[in-house]
Design a protein around this motif. Structure first.
Motif, PDB file in Angstrom:
ATOM      1  N   GLU A   1       0.660  -1.343   0.012  1.00 42.50           N
ATOM      2  CA  GLU A   1       0.458   0.254  -0.105  1.00 42.50           C
ATOM      3  C   GLU A   1       0.909   1.330  -0.016  1.00 42.50           C
ATOM      4  O   GLU A   1       1.713   1.116   0.982  1.00 42.50           O
ATOM      5  CB  GLU A   1      -0.730   0.174   1.197  1.00 42.50           C
ATOM      6  CG  GLU A   1      -1.983  -1.252   1.451  1.00 42.50           C
ATOM      7  CD  GLU A   1      -1.701  -2.082   2.136  1.00 42.50           C
ATOM      8  OE1 GLU A   1      -2.462  -2.594   3.114  1.00 42.50           O
ATOM      9  OE2 GLU A   1       0.068  -2.119   2.369  1.00 42.50           O
ATOM     10  N   SER A   2       0.217   2.418  -0.329  1.00 45.38           N
ATOM     11  CA  SER A   2       0.869   3.512  -0.092  1.00 45.38           C
ATOM     12  C   SER A   2      -0.106   4.689  -0.846  1.00 45.38           C
ATOM     13  O   SER A   2      -1.323   4.870  -0.933  1.00 45.38           O
ATOM     14  CB  SER A   2       2.452   3.622  -1.073  1.00 45.38           C
ATOM     15  OG  SER A   2       1.745   3.793  -3.031  1.00 45.38           O
ATOM     16  N   GLY A  16      -0.549   7.054   1.798  1.00 43.70           N
ATOM     17  CA  GLY A  16      -1.741   7.687   3.367  1.00 43.70           C
ATOM     18  C   GLY A  16      -0.217   8.683   3.453  1.00 43.70           C
ATOM     19  O   GLY A  16       0.091   9.004   2.597  1.00 43.70           O
ATOM     20  N   LEU A  27      -4.917   5.952  -2.218  1.00 40.80           N
ATOM     21  CA  LEU A  27      -4.423   4.776  -1.313  1.00 40.80           C
ATOM     22  C   LEU A  27      -4.243   4.463  -3.109  1.00 40.80           C
ATOM     23  O   LEU A  27      -5.366   3.911  -3.655  1.00 40.80           O
ATOM     24  CB  LEU A  27      -5.171   4.462  -0.200  1.00 40.80           C
ATOM     25  CG  LEU A  27      -5.402   5.002   0.413  1.00 40.80           C
ATOM     26  CD1 LEU A  27      -6.267   4.298   1.894  1.00 40.80           C
ATOM     27  CD2 LEU A  27      -4.125   6.005   1.443  1.00 40.80           C
ATOM     28  N   CYS A  57      -2.700   0.332  -4.058  1.00 41.63           N
ATOM     29  CA  CYS A  57      -2.109  -1.519  -3.194  1.00 41.63           C
ATOM     30  C   CYS A  57      -2.029  -2.061  -4.665  1.00 41.63           C
ATOM     31  O   CYS A  57      -2.313  -1.936  -5.568  1.00 41.63           O
ATOM     32  CB  CYS A  57      -3.236  -1.904  -3.275  1.00 41.63           C
ATOM     33  SG  CYS A  57      -3.162  -3.680  -2.485  1.00 41.63           S
ATOM     34  N   VAL A  87      -5.564   2.576   9.872  1.00 40.48           N
ATOM     35  CA  VAL A  87      -4.531   2.353   9.406  1.00 40.48           C
ATOM     36  C   VAL A  87      -4.980   1.364   8.904  1.00 40.48           C
ATOM     37  O   VAL A  87      -6.135   0.556   8.713  1.00 40.48           O
ATOM     38  CB  VAL A  87      -3.607   0.898   9.914  1.00 40.48           C
ATOM     39  CG1 VAL A  87      -2.592   0.795   9.238  1.00 40.48           C
ATOM     40  CG2 VAL A  87      -3.090   1.693  11.533  1.00 40.48           C
ATOM     41  N   TYR A 107      -5.908  -0.974   5.758  1.00 40.95           N
ATOM     42  CA  TYR A 107      -5.072  -2.460   4.491  1.00 40.95           C
ATOM     43  C   TYR A 107      -5.425  -3.061   3.189  1.00 40.95           C
ATOM     44  O   TYR A 107      -6.832  -3.123   3.553  1.00 40.95           O
ATOM     45  CB  TYR A 107      -5.108  -3.052   5.914  1.00 40.95           C
ATOM     46  CG  TYR A 107      -4.705  -3.558   7.679  1.00 40.95           C
ATOM     47  CD1 TYR A 107      -3.143  -3.681   7.077  1.00 40.95           C
ATOM     48  CD2 TYR A 107      -5.613  -2.821   8.149  1.00 40.95           C
ATOM     49  CE1 TYR A 107      -2.462  -3.237   8.835  1.00 40.95           C
ATOM     50  CE2 TYR A 107      -4.096  -2.365   9.875  1.00 40.95           C
ATOM     51  CZ  TYR A 107      -3.503  -2.587   9.582  1.00 40.95           C
ATOM     52  OH  TYR A 107      -2.228  -2.518  10.344  1.00 40.95           O
ATOM     53  N   THR A 130      -1.142   1.351   5.555  1.00 39.68           N
ATOM     54  CA  THR A 130      -0.398   2.786   5.335  1.00 39.68           C
ATOM     55  C   THR A 130      -1.372   3.655   6.417  1.00 39.68           C
ATOM     56  O   THR A 130      -2.793   3.326   6.411  1.00 39.68           O
ATOM     57  CB  THR A 130      -0.507   2.958   4.102  1.00 39.68           C
ATOM     58  OG1 THR A 130      -0.227   4.172   4.193  1.00 39.68           O
ATOM     59  CG2 THR A 130      -2.427   2.452   3.393  1.00 39.68           C
ATOM     60  N   GLN A 131      -1.508   4.497   6.824  1.00 39.20           N
ATOM     61  CA  GLN A 131      -1.700   5.299   8.747  1.00 39.20           C
ATOM     62  C   GLN A 131      -2.485   6.455   7.104  1.00 39.20           C
ATOM     63  O   GLN A 131      -1.852   6.929   6.219  1.00 39.20           O
ATOM     64  CB  GLN A 131      -0.803   5.970   9.150  1.00 39.20           C
ATOM     65  CG  GLN A 131      -1.687   7.052  10.072  1.00 39.20           C
ATOM     66  CD  GLN A 131      -2.603   5.757  11.348  1.00 39.20           C
ATOM     67  OE1 GLN A 131      -1.833   5.019  11.882  1.00 39.20           O
ATOM     68  NE2 GLN A 131      -3.113   6.736  11.590  1.00 39.20           N
TER      69      GLN A 131
END
Length: 120
Positions: free
Chosen positions: A6-7, A9, A20, A22, A92, A94, A114-115
């Motif tokens: 993931e990216s 956040g 986001l 994935c 978070v 997912y 990712t937060q």
């Protein structure tokens, strides 16, 4: 095995937007469905949005009209566009992928998370 990364956040103010991503790799031929879950501190992990292999989508009531799940099959990537973010969206997030069901089980794969933090 399936790997999910993931990216996207980050920290945003209420009313802002985030997207986001994935990316799936590995045995992607075995993926039957993909989507997003989230978990806030002290709360249970909950479904946010999901794509089935047939292309149908499911959204949590709390995000309907604000979040949109999409995919780019050529890139083996699923996206979550989050608009009109609220502080209660802080969690978070997912990425999740489910394998093709068998008579005995269905494999579950998870990204590292990712937060997403939404300030008031």
């Amino acid at each position: 095995q399936v790997q999910l990364v993931e990216s996207g956040g980050g920290l945003v103010q209420a009313g802002g937007s985030l997207r986001l991503s994935c990316a799936a790799s590995g045995s992607i031929f075995s993926i039957n469905a993909m989507g997003w879950y989230r978990q806030a501190p002290g709360k249970q992990r909950e479904l946010v949005a999901m794509f089935t292999s047939g292309g149908s989508t499911n959204y949590a009531d709390s995000v309907k009209g604000r979040f949109t799940i999409s995919r780019d099959s050529a890139k083996n990537t699923v996206y979550l566009q989050m608009n009109s973010l609220k502080p209660e969206d802080t969690a978070v997030y997912y990425c999740n992928a489910k394998g093709i069901p068998t008579m005995t089980s269905t494999d579950d794969y998870w990204g590292q998370g990712t937060q997403v933090t939404v300030s008031s």
